[in-house]
Write a protein that holds these residues in place. Sequence first.
Motif, PDB file in Angstrom:
ATOM      1  N   GLN A 123      -8.545   3.940   2.588  1.00 48.11           N
ATOM      2  CA  GLN A 123      -8.130   3.141   3.736  1.00 48.11           C
ATOM      3  C   GLN A 123      -8.879   3.610   4.983  1.00 48.11           C
ATOM      4  O   GLN A 123      -8.873   4.792   5.321  1.00 48.11           O
ATOM      5  CB  GLN A 123      -6.627   3.265   3.950  1.00 48.11           C
ATOM      6  N   GLU A 172       0.823  -1.206   0.000  1.00 50.90           N
ATOM      7  CA  GLU A 172       0.000   0.000   0.000  1.00 50.90           C
ATOM      8  C   GLU A 172       0.859   1.257   0.000  1.00 50.90           C
ATOM      9  O   GLU A 172       1.907   1.301   0.639  1.00 50.90           O
ATOM     10  CB  GLU A 172      -0.884   0.039   1.253  1.00 50.90           C
ATOM     11  N   ALA A 191      -2.771   0.669  -4.068  1.00 50.23           N
ATOM     12  CA  ALA A 191      -2.135  -0.563  -3.598  1.00 50.23           C
ATOM     13  C   ALA A 191      -1.965  -1.551  -4.730  1.00 50.23           C
ATOM     14  O   ALA A 191      -2.732  -1.560  -5.696  1.00 50.23           O
ATOM     15  CB  ALA A 191      -2.971  -1.194  -2.487  1.00 50.23           C
TER      16      ALA A 191
END
Length: 422
Positions: free
Chosen positions: A348, A202, A356
């Motif tokens: 996120q 990520e 990601a």
Amino acid sequence: MRLRDLPHNLKVIGCFAICAALLSGSLLFSGCSTPKTAAVIDGRKFTTGEYLAYLFNAYQMTFYSYNLSSYAQYDMDPWGQKLPYGEGDDEKELPVEEYIKQLTKDTMIRQAAIANKLEEFKLKLSDEDLKNYESHMQSVSNDMMIAMGFNKESYGKMYKATTFNESTLFYGLYDKGGKRAMSDKDIREYYDKNIMTYKIIEMPLTDQQGSDLDEDGIAEVKAKLQGYLDMYEKNGDFDKVIEKFNEDSQAESTSTPSTTTTASIDSTTGTTSTTTTTTTTTTTTTTTTTTTTSTTATGGESDKQNEEDDEPTDPNLRTLDANIDDENIVKAVQSVKVGKAKIVEYKQGGTSNTAALILRINPEDTQYRFEKSRERVIYGAKFEEFDKEIKKYIKTLDVEFNKTVVKKCTPKRLEKDAARAS
């Protein structure tokens, strides 16, 4: 049923931290042993010693979960912080001390409710649980308990309740032979629909201040991820790609001012905790994130199938339950075909724009194979139903806490006693 077998939500509040402290003798209580009865919950009496054991457990877990012990390093007072407590419209911000006191009360109330239900359904701890309990208690010193204001018996009651009782009730109802047992067919269908495994790299699409990157910044992040994707497609080893990513991140952090942010375990409900822990190390452009479904008090992923599987646990492997985990990462993983790697974007935690590289893996090729995942599936499918029922039942209980005990036996006093003892 053992402590390590139980998803974090079911344990309510684990005993990892308290056990470590008890055995090292790091904390002392003084003058907090009277009056004798601290609470009466639906006719069940809890001694002040038991209250102290629950309070100590709540103190340890709160400081662990929110990493409060590290605040002093930054000249910040952990007791001056506020923590979210409750769910939905009932959520509120509480000072740390009030948070711990409320968590103590709610945990005791829930354990009284669980004890009632165990009797109602005539469920008892397994021989294995009792053996593990006795083994643990043999390692605990009664003198150490006395020094902290309670005895080994009080500690044992708290430890048994928080470690074994709820799992015994839950799986006793929903696993094989239970009055609400899931069928093998339903377990298989849930597994196929919801259990996903993957590996991930990520990178944030935000700067250090949390502002979204401009087009050039986003392009730079995606170019880096494309480089890692090209590397994977060339060598076919995603673990090597993660290793290279970590090396690059470390190299960048040595030449670029960096900050470290540790996201706390979401322990806001007072009786349950969420199953996801995220630890993030941030440089100017790079974030290394590990997301695990927590099944131990330490926040690590360690369910029964991992313990008993001959194959070693893969440190880079992540798992999701689409029914209960964050929908943003769930949708991101679902967008990747099994066996393929792909660059995706999502928010996120529902807030931070993130890019990601995700490799999606068939769970049957990991330690999360179907035959190893029965309890995990039952938890994902039935815990919400179970939890709602327990919370509804709790509202029917008569609860009374002794105000003198609650006033005298405070978390701050606990900490002061620890300082005097050191």
